[in-house]
Each structure stands twice: as C-alpha cells, then as structure tokens.
Design an enzyme around this catalytic site. Structure first.
Site, short mmCIF file in Angstrom:
data_model
loop_
_atom_site.label_atom_id
_atom_site.label_comp_id
_atom_site.label_asym_id
_atom_site.label_seq_id
_atom_site.Cartn_x
_atom_site.Cartn_y
_atom_site.Cartn_z
CG PHE A 163 -0.30 0.43 2.51
CD1 PHE A 163 -0.10 1.78 2.81
CD2 PHE A 163 0.15 -0.51 3.43
CE1 PHE A 163 0.52 2.17 3.99
CE2 PHE A 163 0.76 -0.13 4.62
CZ PHE A 163 0.95 1.22 4.89
CE LYS A 187 -3.27 -8.27 -4.36
NZ LYS A 187 -3.63 -7.23 -3.34
CD GLU A 190 -5.58 -5.62 0.38
OE1 GLU A 190 -4.64 -5.57 -0.45
OE2 GLU A 190 -5.50 -6.22 1.47
CB SER A 240 4.73 -7.28 5.61
OG SER A 240 3.83 -8.30 5.26
CB CYS A 295 10.27 -0.46 2.67
SG CYS A 295 10.97 0.12 1.14
CD GLU A 394 8.39 -2.83 8.16
OE1 GLU A 394 7.73 -3.87 7.98
OE2 GLU A 394 8.87 -2.16 7.22
#
Ligand code: NAD
Length: 509
Positions: A163, A187, A190, A240, A295, A394
């Site tokens: 995301f 993909k 969402e 992740s 990240c 994290e």
C-alpha cells in the site's frame, strides 16, 4: 490554508467502485467480494474495490498469455517508442496520479509527486531497452563458428505490491517487465488501488496492446491464484516480511522465478563527530516523511557517545514544527496513517514504551489533528533496547526510536545482528570510518550522510536478510535480468570443406 484540488475519486460519488483492468478495458468484478478504500485524512470510505476470484485472475492471465506472442515479436524500436510515449503520458498526468495517491494513501501531495517522479525514472531507464538487451558476440570462436548471447522474455509475469507506494512500486515491476517483452498481471494493494487502474488507461493510450498490462484487485485469494497459476512464470512481490516469505516459498514451490522484497528496520548511526543539525534534519525527514510508512524510513537511530544527548535535543526541538494534516493542504508536511487499525497499532508502541524501559520524549498521540482522520503526530522514544517490541518490530509509523551505545563497533554490531537488512545510514565526518562501515555492514542499501539511500534507476533496489527473498534485486540491471532468460547461440554456416562426422565432445579449433 490553500486547498490544492479535490481528489478525483470524490468528485463523482460518495463511494466509487474500483474495477479490474483485463484485456485493455475496465472489467467489473463478479466475485461478489469487495473491500473498502478510505480517504485516510477524513476517515471516510470513498471507494469499494472488487476482489478477484480465482476465475477472474485466470481471465487476466489468459488475456496476458494471448497478448504475449505479438508483444514479444514487436521490434525493440517500436517497444521503445511506446515506452517513451508512456513516459510522456505519466509525466503529463503526474499531478493527477499524485492526487489519487494522496486521496487513498494519505501521504502529502508533494511527497506523492516525488513518488511518481521516482517511479518515472524507472520508466525512463526502460526507454533504453534496445541497449539494455544487447548481448555479446564472438566471431570465429572456433574455426568458422560464431557465438552470441541473447536475452529473451519469460512470458506472463505477475506483480504483487504494497500500500505504501501505490504508483512507484508497480512501476518498478511493470516497466522493466513489459520493456523486456513480457506481459503483466498486477495485483496492487487493496487499500489504495486506483492509481493502478488510472495508469492502465495511460498505457493503453500510449499504444500498449490490449492484454499486455492487466490489473486484478483483491486479497489472498487473488495472490494465491497468481502464485499457483501454471501460466504465470515469474512473480515480483513487495510487502511485509511474513507475506514475502510466503510468496517466495509458494511461487518457487510452483516452479516460478520469484523476487520477494520484505519489510525493514532501518538503522541510522550517528557518530560523535557528525554534524548534529544535519543528522537531526535527516532523522526527522527520513523518520516521519510519509508518516513513517516507507520501507526505507529510518526507524532506529543508533547514537554513539555524546551524540545521543545532542541529537535528542535537536530532534525534540524540530518535532513541534512538523505540520500534520490533510495531504491536500499546501502546508501539510505529514499526512495520516493508512487505516484506523494501523493507527491504533502504531499508537500502542508509544503507549507500551515505558513498560519496556524506554522513555517517551515526544508523544505523538497528543498532537494529532481533530476530526475523523487516521492521524498520529511524530513520536520520539529514547533508550529503546534490542529485545523490546519497539526495537524489534517494524512499526511502520511516525515513531522514531533512539538507542544509545558507546562505540562505533557496538553500533555496527546492532545493525548486523538485526534480522532485517534493507537500508542503513551512517552520519560522520570521518571518511575512513564511513568506508569501513560500507565494507562491513550487512544491508543492501547504504547511505553515507544520506538517510534514505534508494538507488537511482540505473542501479538495482533490494535489501539483504529478511528484507529480500530471492536472488535478484528489483529494477535497474538486475530487474532486466529477472524478467529475461539468457540464451547462447553457437552458429556455423555451411562450409562443405570443414564438414565431417566427429563423435568426440566439441572442442574449439
Ligand atoms: P502486506 O505484506 O500486508 O501486503 C503486500 C501485498 O500482499 C498486498 O498486495 C496484499 O494484498 C498482499 N497480501 C496481504 N496479506 C496477504 C496474505 N496473507 N496472503 C497473500 N497476499 C497477501 O504489506 P503492506 O502492509 O501493503 O505494505 C507494507 C509493508 O511493505 C512493510 O512491511 C514495508 O516495509 C514493505 N515494503 C517493502 C519494500 C521493499 O522494497 N523492501 C517497499 C515497500 C514496502
């Protein structure tokens, strides 16, 4: 405060339906499943995204499979012109894409523009695909025999994205994938899926043939369908660590090539000789930019010796000035978190810090704007120790931790013992120590007085240890290698004078 623009998602209806993109057109999902998309600054649902079933993923894969032979056969010069056209269209629409990012992700508009710009650099790199696919040629390797190497596309490849960079990370994948002659099924996350469908329309306008680029939305069902599909030959994943590991294991068990980039816990070492103001500016920018949902965000500062007290004071002084607000307001510097649940999870690290022995120097739960948005202001924790949740997890939010050590050696040991190895940075004026750090540190991307060392597009991006599963980093030269297979041709043109039967192993003559 100036309102820059109304996000397009909100002009049309209260809740917009977000469809798949299959075979060159928008396709409404028929699985009966969907997920909510929010404007995180307002805490309101603005969209409902269709979740693909296994059959719908298959339709996208079949569209990509059908498009592959003609796309693969198209000349490099025509592919390169299409990539230049994509570059122009994305550039023209960069602010439209940025507005979509701000409206669904929450990052501030200038940060969203930066995301599009960094993604575009990868598209620009791929415009040179004829040069990038150049092979080697050896004339007269043996008498009358020439040898040359070529790189060929794989077929249908899949990309699964997180995301936090809804435009840039997909560009890291689809640009090199299609430039190399593959067809692609994306993909996206969402949580903020609209940028991908917007981009799909631009690719079509640029001349990308139908079926070369497809988007299916969804959750684990769609991901598993891609991982198990026999016609998908390679998978790129960014997200992740637990899901990256799962994707890598499942994809490779199904015989696919896979690169799966995972999470991070990026340490920034500050030595006593560093310019403390510069280090504090860098820590605040890299720790709280995009609300810490990067990240490559700095999440732990390892302060050596007397740097610690000075740095805590310098960061503490800066935090009240960070303007937290709706990303479409021109003066906002930090937006909300992606969802209410994530905001609560991040806030809990601040809540629990004292019970883990850390001190809360600045508590971001106090300074968040009112209203329904998922805001959390910057928090600063001091004396955070390895073995506590605030150190080991994290957090992926605007919570910066400081850990104190006495020596450079202890600082490097902390970085090297961490299970993640995405990015790291050192702040110092000592070139010798910086060089030693670059030599011995266990991480894939290293900054020397640079806090977010995301490589430029002509190098490749990737971490070590639990931050990457697979052999090849993403984009840049390794991206080209990932999306192609090598072939070596050994060729002789008929010369009756040298033709004879010889059952021995071929030797060069
Ligand atoms: P995530 O792992 O939750 O989701 C990533 C993708 O996996 C999404 O498309 C999601 O739909 C899918 N997914 C989620 N759960 C799944 C499951 N159980 N099975 C199959 N698929 C599943 O990650 P996120 O929250 O979207 O993104 C944040 C994470 O991504 C952070 O850990 C961050 O460090 C990481 N990230 C890494 C990089 C990098 O380059 N290493 C870059 C950006 C983000």
């Amino acid at each position: 405060m100036t309102e820059l623009a109304t996000p397009p998602t909100e002009q049309q209806a209260d809740v917009k339906r977000i469809n798949h993109w299959i075979g060159g057109r928008s396709v409404a999902g028929d699985s009966g499943r969907s997920g909510p998309v929010y404007n995180p600054a307002r805490g309101k649902q603005t969209g409902a995204v269709d979740f693909a079933s296994t059959e719908e993923v298959d339709r996208a894969v079949q569209a990509a499979k059908a498009a592959f032979p003609a796309w693969r056969a198209m000349s490099l010069s025509r592919k390169s012109s299409i990539l230049f056209r994509i570059r122009e269209l994305v550039f023209q629409h960069k602010d439209d894409i940025a507005r979509i990012l701000t409206s669904e992700h929450g990052k501030v508009f200038s940060d969203a523009q930066g995301e599009v710009a960094r993604g575009l650099e990868v598209v620009e790199f791929c415009c040179g695909i004829p040069e990038l696919l150049k092979g080697g040629y050896t004339e007269q390797a043996s008498t009358g025999i020439d040898v040359y190497s070529i790189r060929q596309p794989l077929g249908v490849v899949g990309g699964i994205t997180p995301f936090n960079f809804p435009a840039m990370v997909p560009m890291w994948m689809w640009a090199p994938a299609i430039a190399c002659g593959n067809t692609f099924v994306l993909k996206p996350s969402e949580k903020d899926p609209s940028a991908s469908v917007f981009t799909a329309d631009l690719l079509k306008e640029a001349g990308v043939p139908d079926g070369v680029f497809n988007v299916v939305h969804g959750d684990k069902v769609a991901v598993d369908a891609l991982l198990q599909h026999p016609d998908v030959v390679a998978i790129s994943f960014v997200g992740s660590t637990p899901i990256a590991r799962y994707v890598y294991e499942t994809a490779t068990n199904n015989g696919k090539r896979c690169q799966a980039l995972g999470g991070a816990k990026n340490h920034m070492i500050v030595l006593p000789d560093a310019d403390i103001d510069m280090a504090a500016d860098a820590a605040v920018s890299a720790g709280y930019g995009s609300a810490g949902e990067r990240c490559m965000a700095v999440s732990m500062i390892v302060a050596v010796g007397h740097a610690a007290d000075e740095l805590v004071d310098a960061i503490k002084e800066r935090l009240p000035k960070v303007k937290v607000g709706d990303g479409m307001q021109a003066d906002s510097e930090m937006g909300p978190l992606i969802t209410r649940e994530h905001r609560e999870k991040v806030a809990a690290y601040v809540e629990n810090a004292p019970s883990e022995g850390a001190s809360v120097v600045v508590d971001g739960r106090d300074g968040a704007p009112d209203g329904g948005g998922f805001f959390l202001a910057p928090s600063l924790l001091d004396n955070v120790k390895p073995g506590t949740k605030a150190y080991d997890d994290e957090i992926f939010g605007p919570v910066l931790g400081i850990t104190r050590v006495d020596t450079y050696e202890e600082a490097v040991r902390l970085v090297n013992e961490n299970p993640y190895g995405n990015g790291t940075a050192i702040f110092t004026r000592d070139g010798g120590v910086a060089r030693q750090f670059q030599f011995e540190v266990q991480a894939g991307m290293v900054g020397v007085n640079v806090p977010i060392p995301v490589p430029v597009a002509y190098y490749s991006f990737g971490g070590w240890k639990n931050s990457l599963f697979g052999d090849l980093h993403i984009y840049g030269p390794e991206g080209i290698d990932f999306y192609t297979r090598g072939k070596v041709v050994t060729s002789r043109w008929p010369d009756p004078a040298t033709s004879k039967v010889d059952l021995g192993f071929p030797q060069t003559r």
